[in-house]
Write a protein that holds these residues in place. Structure first.
Motif, PDB file in Angstrom:
ATOM      1  N   LEU A  52       0.822  -1.203   0.000  1.00 54.12           N
ATOM      2  CA  LEU A  52       0.000   0.000   0.000  1.00 54.12           C
ATOM      3  C   LEU A  52       0.863   1.262   0.000  1.00 54.12           C
ATOM      4  O   LEU A  52       0.526   2.261  -0.654  1.00 54.12           O
ATOM      5  CB  LEU A  52      -0.925   0.000   1.222  1.00 54.12           C
ATOM      6  CG  LEU A  52      -2.008  -1.087   1.246  1.00 54.12           C
ATOM      7  CD1 LEU A  52      -2.776  -1.032   2.566  1.00 54.12           C
ATOM      8  CD2 LEU A  52      -2.962  -0.926   0.069  1.00 54.12           C
ATOM      9  N   HIS A  53       1.982   1.220   0.717  1.00 50.37           N
ATOM     10  CA  HIS A  53       2.892   2.367   0.735  1.00 50.37           C
ATOM     11  C   HIS A  53       3.532   2.581  -0.638  1.00 50.37           C
ATOM     12  O   HIS A  53       3.727   3.722  -1.078  1.00 50.37           O
ATOM     13  CB  HIS A  53       3.975   2.157   1.792  1.00 50.37           C
ATOM     14  CG  HIS A  53       3.468   2.326   3.188  1.00 50.37           C
ATOM     15  ND1 HIS A  53       4.255   2.098   4.299  1.00 50.37           N
ATOM     16  CD2 HIS A  53       2.251   2.687   3.671  1.00 50.37           C
ATOM     17  CE1 HIS A  53       3.540   2.318   5.394  1.00 50.37           C
ATOM     18  NE2 HIS A  53       2.324   2.672   5.032  1.00 50.37           N
ATOM     19  N   VAL A  54       3.878   1.479  -1.306  1.00 46.99           N
ATOM     20  CA  VAL A  54       4.461   1.590  -2.646  1.00 46.99           C
ATOM     21  C   VAL A  54       3.473   2.262  -3.589  1.00 46.99           C
ATOM     22  O   VAL A  54       3.829   3.157  -4.372  1.00 46.99           O
ATOM     23  CB  VAL A  54       4.873   0.199  -3.182  1.00 46.99           C
ATOM     24  CG1 VAL A  54       5.299   0.303  -4.647  1.00 46.99           C
ATOM     25  CG2 VAL A  54       6.001  -0.393  -2.349  1.00 46.99           C
ATOM     26  N   LYS A  55       2.205   1.856  -3.518  1.00 45.59           N
ATOM     27  CA  LYS A  55       1.187   2.466  -4.374  1.00 45.59           C
ATOM     28  C   LYS A  55       0.931   3.919  -3.997  1.00 45.59           C
ATOM     29  O   LYS A  55       0.723   4.771  -4.861  1.00 45.59           O
ATOM     30  CB  LYS A  55      -0.105   1.664  -4.280  1.00 45.59           C
ATOM     31  CG  LYS A  55       0.000   0.266  -4.880  1.00 45.59           C
ATOM     32  CD  LYS A  55      -1.317  -0.485  -4.758  1.00 45.59           C
ATOM     33  CE  LYS A  55      -1.206  -1.875  -5.361  1.00 45.59           C
ATOM     34  NZ  LYS A  55      -2.462  -2.639  -5.264  1.00 45.59           N
ATOM     35  N   LYS A  56       0.988   4.206  -2.699  1.00 47.59           N
ATOM     36  CA  LYS A  56       0.743   5.577  -2.231  1.00 47.59           C
ATOM     37  C   LYS A  56       1.817   6.534  -2.738  1.00 47.59           C
ATOM     38  O   LYS A  56       1.505   7.628  -3.231  1.00 47.59           O
ATOM     39  CB  LYS A  56       0.704   5.583  -0.699  1.00 47.59           C
ATOM     40  CG  LYS A  56       0.607   6.973  -0.087  1.00 47.59           C
ATOM     41  CD  LYS A  56       0.656   6.902   1.440  1.00 47.59           C
ATOM     42  CE  LYS A  56       0.670   8.297   2.060  1.00 47.59           C
ATOM     43  NZ  LYS A  56       0.760   8.223   3.549  1.00 47.59           N
ATOM     44  N   TYR A  57       3.083   6.124  -2.589  1.00 46.97           N
ATOM     45  CA  TYR A  57       4.197   6.994  -2.989  1.00 46.97           C
ATOM     46  C   TYR A  57       4.560   6.841  -4.464  1.00 46.97           C
ATOM     47  O   TYR A  57       5.272   7.689  -5.016  1.00 46.97           O
ATOM     48  CB  TYR A  57       5.427   6.701  -2.146  1.00 46.97           C
ATOM     49  CG  TYR A  57       5.232   6.937  -0.663  1.00 46.97           C
ATOM     50  CD1 TYR A  57       4.764   8.154  -0.175  1.00 46.97           C
ATOM     51  CD2 TYR A  57       5.518   5.936   0.268  1.00 46.97           C
ATOM     52  CE1 TYR A  57       4.583   8.368   1.182  1.00 46.97           C
ATOM     53  CE2 TYR A  57       5.348   6.137   1.631  1.00 46.97           C
ATOM     54  CZ  TYR A  57       4.880   7.356   2.083  1.00 46.97           C
ATOM     55  OH  TYR A  57       4.708   7.561   3.428  1.00 46.97           O
ATOM     56  N   GLY A  58       4.115   5.745  -5.073  1.00 47.09           N
ATOM     57  CA  GLY A  58       4.512   5.482  -6.456  1.00 47.09           C
ATOM     58  C   GLY A  58       5.971   5.154  -6.595  1.00 47.09           C
ATOM     59  O   GLY A  58       6.559   5.308  -7.675  1.00 47.09           O
ATOM     60  N   SER A  59       6.582   4.680  -5.502  1.00 47.40           N
ATOM     61  CA  SER A  59       8.021   4.411  -5.521  1.00 47.40           C
ATOM     62  C   SER A  59       8.366   3.333  -4.502  1.00 47.40           C
ATOM     63  O   SER A  59       8.009   3.448  -3.321  1.00 47.40           O
ATOM     64  CB  SER A  59       8.809   5.688  -5.199  1.00 47.40           C
ATOM     65  OG  SER A  59      10.162   5.399  -4.921  1.00 47.40           O
ATOM     66  N   PHE A  60       9.067   2.311  -4.946  1.00 47.35           N
ATOM     67  CA  PHE A  60       9.548   1.261  -4.047  1.00 47.35           C
ATOM     68  C   PHE A  60      10.553   1.826  -3.048  1.00 47.35           C
ATOM     69  O   PHE A  60      10.487   1.566  -1.841  1.00 47.35           O
ATOM     70  CB  PHE A  60      10.179   0.137  -4.878  1.00 47.35           C
ATOM     71  CG  PHE A  60      10.750  -0.996  -4.068  1.00 47.35           C
ATOM     72  CD1 PHE A  60       9.933  -2.026  -3.605  1.00 47.35           C
ATOM     73  CD2 PHE A  60      12.103  -1.039  -3.766  1.00 47.35           C
ATOM     74  CE1 PHE A  60      10.455  -3.078  -2.856  1.00 47.35           C
ATOM     75  CE2 PHE A  60      12.640  -2.083  -3.027  1.00 47.35           C
ATOM     76  CZ  PHE A  60      11.812  -3.106  -2.568  1.00 47.35           C
ATOM     77  N   ASP A  61      11.490   2.648  -3.540  1.00 44.87           N
ATOM     78  CA  ASP A  61      12.517   3.220  -2.666  1.00 44.87           C
ATOM     79  C   ASP A  61      11.914   4.129  -1.605  1.00 44.87           C
ATOM     80  O   ASP A  61      12.341   4.116  -0.440  1.00 44.87           O
ATOM     81  CB  ASP A  61      13.546   3.996  -3.494  1.00 44.87           C
ATOM     82  CG  ASP A  61      14.455   3.077  -4.308  1.00 44.87           C
ATOM     83  OD1 ASP A  61      14.346   1.838  -4.137  1.00 44.87           O
ATOM     84  OD2 ASP A  61      15.256   3.586  -5.106  1.00 44.87           O
ATOM     85  N   ARG A  62      10.918   4.930  -1.991  1.00 47.54           N
ATOM     86  CA  ARG A  62      10.305   5.849  -1.021  1.00 47.54           C
ATOM     87  C   ARG A  62       9.580   5.069   0.066  1.00 47.54           C
ATOM     88  O   ARG A  62       9.610   5.452   1.244  1.00 47.54           O
ATOM     89  CB  ARG A  62       9.339   6.787  -1.763  1.00 47.54           C
ATOM     90  CG  ARG A  62       8.558   7.712  -0.852  1.00 47.54           C
ATOM     91  CD  ARG A  62       9.469   8.687  -0.111  1.00 47.54           C
ATOM     92  NE  ARG A  62       8.698   9.487   0.839  1.00 47.54           N
ATOM     93  CZ  ARG A  62       8.384   9.103   2.075  1.00 47.54           C
ATOM     94  NH1 ARG A  62       8.784   7.911   2.538  1.00 47.54           N
ATOM     95  NH2 ARG A  62       7.698   9.899   2.869  1.00 47.54           N
TER      96      ARG A  62
END
Length: 352
Positions: A52-62
């Protein structure tokens, strides 16, 4: 990485009933995804929440920045591979500049392969037509075709030294793996009977008993520590199939190759690379041997859908550089390099 069962590696194209899909070989992003998933679980990361965080930020690293140490170090972990390995020997696709004598075939295992190298004296009109790139050449009257399959470590060492491997240095794909083709049906969840029209067929990858996959990882010691335990089992590829991993100290490649010999330097791709063209834009080549591009996609966790298809230069591609051209540290963008794309070895070549 030793398989515990058949394996399945597919692209992002939809797979539905009445369709047929064979497994391919794993790509660098398959290997990187398996390693990252295992380490996230090993460090108690909630994968659902992380997704969910990856989708929220649009970034794996973030998304990694929201996790406790040492998990954020995952975005700096470098991976290379996977490659096939037979009886402890790492194998690579045959360099595309090697050829096989059509008439001789595989009858004589000690027959040297035909090697194409840059031609020193240019044919009339060539330079004007090809912007200075030299043709690849081999003297002789043999009728030849591109060598296929995989090359052994001894053959690789011979090639990188600027010499000619022999037929005995080649290994055919069927010596390494087979495709196990199966037919399946969908079962009705309530009636426990076959659902009408819901039949499918697939091909699964089966490695020969003495064959496994291997790869290289470097990164934060605390982060990768869970991978160093004994008899670790992790998911690799599709359909929940598993492999057992073990650790090996040292590298897989020839490290005794002097680069002060020969008329120039070779860069041999050991994994596919994306250049938005046939070579890195800033790489001054004298010549090149480039095979057909490979279309590679995958699943994007941030987008919740397939990644855009990228046509990549395949492993086995050979670039010929002048002797005074500096060897680049990387051929691809930073993110791709960390994931294992664009891995290469260096060697020597001589004018024909």
């Amino acid at each position: 990485m030793r398989p515990l069962d058949t394996l399945s590696f597919r692209d992002a194209r939809p797979f539905d009933t009445t369709q047929y899909a064979d497994s391919g070989l794993p790509t660098p992003q398959t290997f990187a995804g398996a390693m990252r998933t295992f380490l996230l679980q090993a460090h108690d990361v909630n994968l659902k929440q992380f997704g969910l965080h990856v989708k929220k930020y649009g970034s794996f690293d973030r998304a990694l920045d929201d996790e406790n140490d040492p998990v954020p170090a995952l975005k700096k972990m470098k991976m290379s591979g996977p490659w096939l390995r037979k009886k402890g020997e790492t194998l690579l696709p045959v360099p595309s500049s090697l050829r096989v004598d059509k008439q001789q075939g595989s009858l004589d295992q000690f027959q040297p392969l035909i090697r194409l190298d840059p031609l020193q004296t240019l044919p009339s009109g060539w330079k004007k037509m090809n912007s200075g790139l030299r043709p690849l050449w081999s003297y002789g009257r043999q009728s030849h075709e591109t060598a296929s399959g995989y090359i052994t470590q001894s053959g690789l060492r011979t090639f990188l030294r600027g010499n000619r491997p022999t037929m005995s240095d080649l290994i055919t794909p069927d010596q390494l793996y087979q495709i196990d083709r199966r037919v399946g049906i969908a079962i009705h969840p309530k009636r426990n009977t076959a659902r009408d029209g819901m039949i499918y067929s697939s091909g699964l990858l089966v490695l020969q008993p003495d064959v496994e996959f291997c790869g290289e990882i470097s990164g934060d010691d605390e982060l990768i520590a869970p991978l160093l335990a004994e008899n670790i089992i992790l998911k690799f590829g599709g359909e929940g199939r598993s492999v057992v991993i073990s650790q090996q100290d040292g590298g897989f490649w020839p490290n005794d190759l002097p680069l002060d010999e020969g008329d120039g330097r070779i860069l041999l791709l050991t994994s596919p690379a994306y250049f938005d063209g046939w070579k890195p834009p800033d790489l001054p080549c004298i010549a090149a041997s480039v095979s057909h591009p490979e279309g590679i996609s995958g699943w994007d966790l941030a987008r919740g859908g397939p990644k855009p298809n990228r046509f990549m230069v395949p492993a086995g591609t050979v670039y010929f550089l002048s002797k005074d051209t500096p060897i680049p540290t990387s051929l691809v963008e930073h993110h791709d390099a960390l994931e294992g794309w664009g891995h290469f070895l260096t060697g020597n070549w001589n004018y024909v």
